[in-house]
Write an enzyme that holds these catalytic residues in place. Structure first.
Site, PDB file in Angstrom:
ATOM      1  N   GLY A   1      52.606 -46.926  59.682  1.00  0.00           N
ATOM      2  CA  GLY A   1      53.472 -46.942  58.510  1.00  0.00           C
ATOM      3  C   GLY A   1      52.854 -46.077  57.422  1.00  0.00           C
ATOM      4  N   ASN A   2      51.518 -45.995  57.428  1.00  0.00           N
ATOM      5  CA  ASN A   2      50.800 -45.112  56.508  1.00  0.00           C
ATOM      6  C   ASN A   2      50.917 -43.643  56.898  1.00  0.00           C
ATOM      7  OD1 ASN A   2      48.448 -47.532  55.632  1.00  0.00           O
ATOM      8  ND2 ASN A   2      49.247 -46.077  54.116  1.00  0.00           N
ATOM      9  N   SER A   3      51.426 -43.369  58.100  1.00  0.00           N
ATOM     10  CA  SER A   3      51.546 -41.973  58.523  1.00  0.00           C
ATOM     11  C   SER A   3      52.304 -41.163  57.483  1.00  0.00           C
ATOM     12  CB  SER A   3      52.295 -41.894  59.860  1.00  0.00           C
ATOM     13  OG  SER A   3      51.431 -42.238  60.904  1.00  0.00           O
TER      14      SER A   3
ATOM     15  N   HIS B   1      54.620 -35.772  63.033  1.00  0.00           N
ATOM     16  CA  HIS B   1      55.099 -36.823  63.948  1.00  0.00           C
ATOM     17  C   HIS B   1      56.087 -37.764  63.279  1.00  0.00           C
ATOM     18  CE1 HIS B   1      51.730 -39.562  62.521  1.00  0.00           C
ATOM     19  NE2 HIS B   1      52.623 -40.477  62.791  1.00  0.00           N
TER      20      HIS B   1
ATOM     21  N   ASP C   1      49.148 -32.055  61.548  1.00  0.00           N
ATOM     22  CA  ASP C   1      50.245 -33.027  61.627  1.00  0.00           C
ATOM     23  C   ASP C   1      50.958 -33.165  60.277  1.00  0.00           C
ATOM     24  OD1 ASP C   1      51.957 -35.006  62.334  1.00  0.00           O
ATOM     25  OD2 ASP C   1      50.448 -36.381  63.119  1.00  0.00           O
TER      26      ASP C   1
ATOM     27  N   ASN D   1      51.326 -43.784  72.420  1.00  0.00           N
ATOM     28  CA  ASN D   1      50.695 -44.116  71.155  1.00  0.00           C
ATOM     29  C   ASN D   1      50.396 -45.605  71.072  1.00  0.00           C
ATOM     30  OD1 ASN D   1      49.935 -43.161  68.467  1.00  0.00           O
ATOM     31  ND2 ASN D   1      51.581 -44.490  67.763  1.00  0.00           N
TER      32      ASN D   1
ATOM     33  N   PHE E   1      47.284 -39.277  58.928  1.00  0.00           N
ATOM     34  CA  PHE E   1      48.158 -39.316  60.110  1.00  0.00           C
ATOM     35  C   PHE E   1      47.645 -40.167  61.251  1.00  0.00           C
ATOM     36  CE2 PHE E   1      46.082 -36.459  63.222  1.00  0.00           C
ATOM     37  CZ  PHE E   1      45.138 -35.819  62.421  1.00  0.00           C
ATOM     38  N   ASP E   2      46.422 -40.695  61.161  1.00  0.00           N
ATOM     39  CA  ASP E   2      45.926 -41.463  62.308  1.00  0.00           C
ATOM     40  C   ASP E   2      44.697 -42.260  61.902  1.00  0.00           C
ATOM     41  OD1 ASP E   2      46.071 -42.324  64.903  1.00  0.00           O
ATOM     42  OD2 ASP E   2      45.501 -40.434  65.839  1.00  0.00           O
TER      43      ASP E   2
ATOM     44  N   ASN F   1      44.912 -38.090  70.625  1.00  0.00           N
ATOM     45  CA  ASN F   1      45.525 -39.122  69.792  1.00  0.00           C
ATOM     46  C   ASN F   1      44.559 -40.290  69.600  1.00  0.00           C
ATOM     47  OD1 ASN F   1      47.516 -40.398  68.304  1.00  0.00           O
ATOM     48  ND2 ASN F   1      48.663 -41.123  70.081  1.00  0.00           N
ATOM     49  N   TRP F   2      44.404 -40.750  68.356  1.00  0.00           N
ATOM     50  CA  TRP F   2      43.454 -41.819  67.974  1.00  0.00           C
ATOM     51  C   TRP F   2      42.004 -41.373  68.153  1.00  0.00           C
ATOM     52  CZ3 TRP F   2      45.951 -45.521  65.486  1.00  0.00           C
ATOM     53  CH2 TRP F   2      47.251 -45.854  65.885  1.00  0.00           C
TER      54      TRP F   2
END
Lengths: 729, 729
Positions: A660-662, A84, A220, A326, A678-679, A211-212
């Protein structure tokens, strides 16, 4: 550089009497050596000092992509991040006939590696220096808030200017709400290319539904490669560039990590707001979040309606839809955390305790007593004008054409000034990225969608009560307070007819040329959107001025508030996320998520079969299903977890991360790459505002799933070889 | 009576190599003593023979409400069941001003107990007798299928007639697909009154969102009381009636059950289809279920649109909406089970193995070889006409007025015959319930909703291809094959205008009087709906005739198929559910529900706070929230589970149940009431067709939650006293 040991008033209250909790802390790398005891408690056996060396191993391998995190995984500049995080590159290189978003991409040779598009970057952090004294030292106490802001901003610009030299990008970042300032220098790699990403049915498996959420089965991940000029310097995209050779890269560990193992996650978390006052968090829960949720829902409905029978439009707006969805789920999770998980009540109780502690002592009262009331007064002041401010922001952000017009006009005004007098965003160092952003925007520009979303924002402005109107907009659009929805709609439709008939700003070449022109030339185009941007300029500037005054005020008050928090309790504290390099650690572990429900720490290939429906968001590609069937039929793979008896797909870790950590690498105790963050789970996102030590969990791709896909599904053995992973390891 | 030990071909295949599984088996009470070893393995220490005595304890306390299960819990006829089983009574006694559905109800005195409305019943099973020989013995092998059906039906009617005497209701039920027949006599209590049900925010907490889901926090219970005439006989509702005094009633155990404990669930499961052929299950997965899902979705959309701004209509259609939603989720679960959880593939594999086994031996081939091909041929035949048959059924079920007209016309035709010649449904023994059903229907009749749903069904019939048309409907409505949707819609709207202008069947008194009239008088009304029913009669009769032939054919073939299944493998087998009294047992236990996700076996009050939002489906009443807060603040309650440290709300058990089991008492090893069954998990419903031993779990209300609510929330201490529960026990 030593970072102050700041106690967490929140943790102190929340942790009482609980076992096995996630620990708050997006630590500055320099703080890690001080956490030796905690690390040993978590089972870490290495030397924590290695994390403090930004240019050593492993931190030297961790890069920012500007909004996402990533890491070098080969000596030839191969970068791994999330799928992503590379969708912009996929979109940039896609056409309706060649849909890379859907099919994924694998470059078999260097030649097949695709430029990720204008604005794509990789940043390598090189240095980190305390400049607090230089930025906020010796400030004349007689300065008013506006002048105070100006002085700090000018000192910041001067430092940045002095720091930046060829290929370096510098920033002075505020930590602990302005209590400390650090100057950070990064190498800015400008030629980034797409190497490999799995098909959407792997990389986005589960889509918005998952997602989440946990259990999760999303592959991902995606690979880029950094390119530089032949002499090793950052350079614009060119066929002549060569792969960048980083000093450090991470080694993937085909054994991965298992439940109970310690993991480190390093990356660039964007923003958390854990040091906000209760009043600010309360207004977030009562007003900002519900409003954002409603807007996202309505904007999504508009975009989905428009694009449902139009594949070309769908491709253009897919990133936006994904982003809206998101953010919507994230905001719902935040609101739920604040209200239902009682994080707001926790904040209130903590602040009451802090206030009581301050009031109990005359010296403390003198030192700290004024800060919180003054901050609360400022919040009350912001609340007074929030409806209008928010509507105006919605309007200016509501159309890509208006956004382009504003940028063109503002740049033309700022260009006339000396560089150090310019707004930071419009300084010469940013001109290239302004042009690139404009160019990138062309891929997603669609006038029908643009008009529909702009109409939505204008209708919102039309509903403002008298006394809070945006006058220049009223005059331009022919709307006024108290107008019926139908009348306003008709006036706005007529206004939009005029606007879209009177503009040529959908022409990329025109926009790019106007980005070089002086204000008189820009205004002389008489383009309808530029005309509107000029009319709205005084109103947006008025908000900007207020913000600058407020920031000046906060620069006086919040360091005092933070110091009060410090003294009130003990223990080390990490600063709020601010887009700088951080390290967080925790364990691979599940969670008693809700009454009656437990999340196990790992998922496996079996779960992909459970979820696969063959359509929509749960549509694993046939070649993956075949490979899973082979594993289930007994085919040996070195990437199976002995505990699971299957290849692990995703895992949960009790680390502290945020947007931002993704793409952040997860490192084992040995410092090897074991996963990609990723999440976070839905019940984790409230921790951005008030940390929840019980349920905070991040979701990561297990490196074994990545390696298994590269081996058994996507035949990416040339990349495995480059990464030094032997299929039999 | 001994029930044959029939092996389960499914279990044999599925169970291999698995531990801790749910066991298939909705056992006939008479089978329980034969399961002694299994019961002891599950931890049962009592005497299993007690279950075989239908008139002893505890089985004598278990009653049917006709569609739901229930049990006596006091010597004065107090009955406990689910809240969702008494919603008809709540609706019958509700007005827009006094919404019992929403507020719940508590009768403080006997006088305040409210009649549950026409058609409400409680059935106490008195005897159970093998009549296989009497029903299917000595059938002339030369009879064709239609005549065979007729003979079996007539024998059945004769037995029922001989069995029924004052207050008794009898039935001859087929077990094991016609392999065995049993005559069952029940006492039919006709005066049933509403005593107590909690508010909707407790009794339906979680609403459709949580329906079929875990973790669950629903207080799905309600109390009735059975009344009889002063001389103890079943009698129609009358002020002079007195509470029924059952011989047996269940004692609630305030200690409840804990994870790992064995539980028995006794009740009246409605229908399972585990002995269907693969071809029949396949057509269910490919055609029937997807079609039913689509219909429910579309009908729901119609009803929700119509009622969304009309509270009076909402009350009228709420039960229907609830039923549609419930069936929709159930059907989705079945489809998911068949396709994603591979139950269809399991069925196919099992049938292949059975066929191979039959083919391998010439004697078996001779005995069993013809049954399956003949059954498959019949399924193929049904598939040929399914589109038209299904559309016609939709039309006749599409309007309550048409339904009433059909019943009136059919009853007038049947009345002319001798009673034993009548269709069973129209025999004199059923006339009262026909009138009651008609009367009950008045509460939910709304012409706007009726017309909208009927229009939906007619549009479906309009889409039939030529060759599969419903000719009398075409002629009446002016529709034909190949018509555009818009043209068909216009024709249907004009037809509906005529129909609803030409009917008076919305008048209850008129309908009730017509239910007494001969056919000539009925036809002479010239009512538009009666006219339509008369025109459609030959078409519906044609389907009925075909069904009778099919049933005659099945009565020859399926016992053979069942015998083949028997011989193919070993072990005891329970027959498919058929609305008769059954016993199932298992343990209080959670489940590894999906890859990465575990359902714990119990939920608690804490989870209500987690889910409570204060609106919509998650809106616990304030007096409950206050009581929960008191418990959490340390207030002692005898109903807390030591393991949870909280009052248990719902629990999971590995028992085998289906629709009709709602309200079933769960009994501990001591035979005491520990819970009320009210649901299964989403991944359980596929077990109605092919049993899934891994994930099948039922959802029950913990009796301690019921008792806690009665003590601390709804002040129903007079009922607790009647039940012999002391608050300090």
């Amino acid at each position: 550089v030593r970072v102050p040991r700041i106690p967490s008033v929140l943790l102190a209250t929340v942790l009482l009497g609980c076992a096995a909790l996630a620990a708050e802390g997006m630590w500055m790398p320099q703080q890690i050596p001080d956490l030796k005891a905690r690390l040993e408690g978590a089972g870490f056996k290495g030397d924590p000092r290695t994390f403090a060396d930004l240019t050593g191993h492993p931190m030297g391998a961790v890069v920012s992509l500007g909004g996402c995190s990533a890491s070098f995984v080969s000596p030839e500049g191969l970068i791994v991040t999330n799928q992503h995080c590379v969708t912009g590159a996929l979109q940039y290189n896609s056409t309706p006939e060649r849909n890379l978003l859907k099919n994924g991409y694998l470059a078999r040779t260097r030649e097949e590696e695709l430029w990720a598009g204008p604005g794509s970057r990789a940043y390598v952090t090189l240095s980190f220096k305390d400049v607090t004294e230089e930025i906020t030292g010796n400030l004349d106490p007689k300065l008013d808030d506006r002048a105070r802001f100006e002085t700090i901003e000018r000192r910041t610009k001067e430092r940045v200017k002095a720091c930046e030299k060829d290929g370096l990008r510098c920033r002075v970042a505020s930590f602990f709400e302005g209590y400390r300032h650090y100057e950070i220098a990064q190498m800015e790699i400008q030629d980034v290319r797409l190497v490999y990403t799995p098909a959407e049915g792997i990389g986005s498996f589960g889509g918005e539904t998952d997602n989440w959420r946990w259990p999760r089965h999303t592959g991902d991940f995606g690979f880029y490669r950094a390119y530089v000029s032949k002499d090793g310097k950052p350079a614009a995209f060119s066929k002549d560039n060569v792969p960048y050779r980083p000093k450090h890269w991470l080694k993937a560990d085909p054994k991965g990590v298992e439940p109970g193992d310690v993991v480190f996650v390093t990356g660039y978390p964007g923003a958390t707001r854990r040091m906000e006052t209760y009043a600010a968090v309360k207004q977030m829960a009562e007003w900002t979040l519900p409003r954002q949720i409603k807007r996202s829902e309505e904007q999504l409905a508009i975009l989905e309606q428009l694009s449902k029978d139009d594949p070309a439009l769908k491709l253009k707006v897919s990133n936006r839809i994904r982003g809206l969805n998101n953010g919507l789920t994230n905001n719902r999770g935040k609101l739920k955390g604040l209200l239902q998980a009682n994080l707001l009540a926790t904040k209130e109780a903590n602040e009451k305790a802090l206030t009581a502690w301050i009031e109990a002592d005359s010296k403390r009262k003198k030192e700290f007593g004024d800060a919180l009331p003054a901050l609360n007064a400022q919040t009350a002041e912001e609340i007074r004008t929030r409806e209008r401010d928010s509507a105006l922001r919605s309007v200016t952000a509501g159309s890509a054409l208006l956004g382009a017009a504003r940028t063109i006009y503002r740049l033309s005004l700022e260009r006339a000034k000396p560089d150090l007098d310019r707004e930071p965003e419009y300084q010469e160092r940013n001109w290239k990225r302004i042009r690139e952003r404009d160019e990138r925007g062309q891929k997603t520009l669609d006038l029908v969608a643009d008009r529909a979303l702009f109409r939505y924002a204008l209708l919102e402005a039309a509903r403002l009560p008298s006394g809070a109107r945006i006058e220049p907009l009223d005059a331009a659009a022919g709307i006024s307070a108290g107008m019926s929805e139908a009348d306003a709609g008709r006036a706005i439709d007529a206004f939009l007819d005029r606007l879209y008939a009177g503009t040529k700003l959908d022409d990329l070449a025109l926009r790019q040329s106007l980005l070089e022109k002086p204000a008189a030339d820009v205004v002389a185009t008489k383009d309808s959107f530029i005309d509107l941007a000029v009319k709205l300029y005084p109103a947006t500037e008025e908000i900007e001025e207020r913000q600058k005054r407020n920031e000046g005020l906060r620069s006086r008050l919040t360091p005092t508030y933070v110091r009060a928090l410090l003294q009130f309790s003990g223990g080390a504290l990490a600063p709020d996320a601010n887009g700088t390099l951080r390290v967080t650690f925790g364990k691979v572990e599940g969670v008693a998520e809700r009454d009656g429900l437990v999340y196990l720490p790992q998922t496996s290939l079996a779960g992909i079969l459970e979820k696969h429906t063959g359509t929509g968001e749960f549509d694993a590609p046939k070649h993956e299903l075949d490979a899973i069937a082979a594993v289930r039929a007994g085919k040996k793979t070195p990437y199976a977890s002995p505990g699971l008896g299957d290849v692990p797909v995703n895992f949960l870790a009790s680390v502290d991360t945020t947007g931002g950590n993704s793409g952040s690498p997860a490192l084992s105790s040995k410092g090897e790459l074991v996963g990609l963050l990723f999440d976070g789970t839905f019940d984790t996102v409230g921790s951005d505002i008030v940390f929840d030590p019980v349920r905070t969990r991040s979701i990561l791709v297990d490196i074994r799933y990545v390696l298994w896909l590269m081996t058994d599904v996507d035949a990416a053995s040339h990349l495995l070889a480059e990464m030094g992973v032997s299929p039999r390891s």
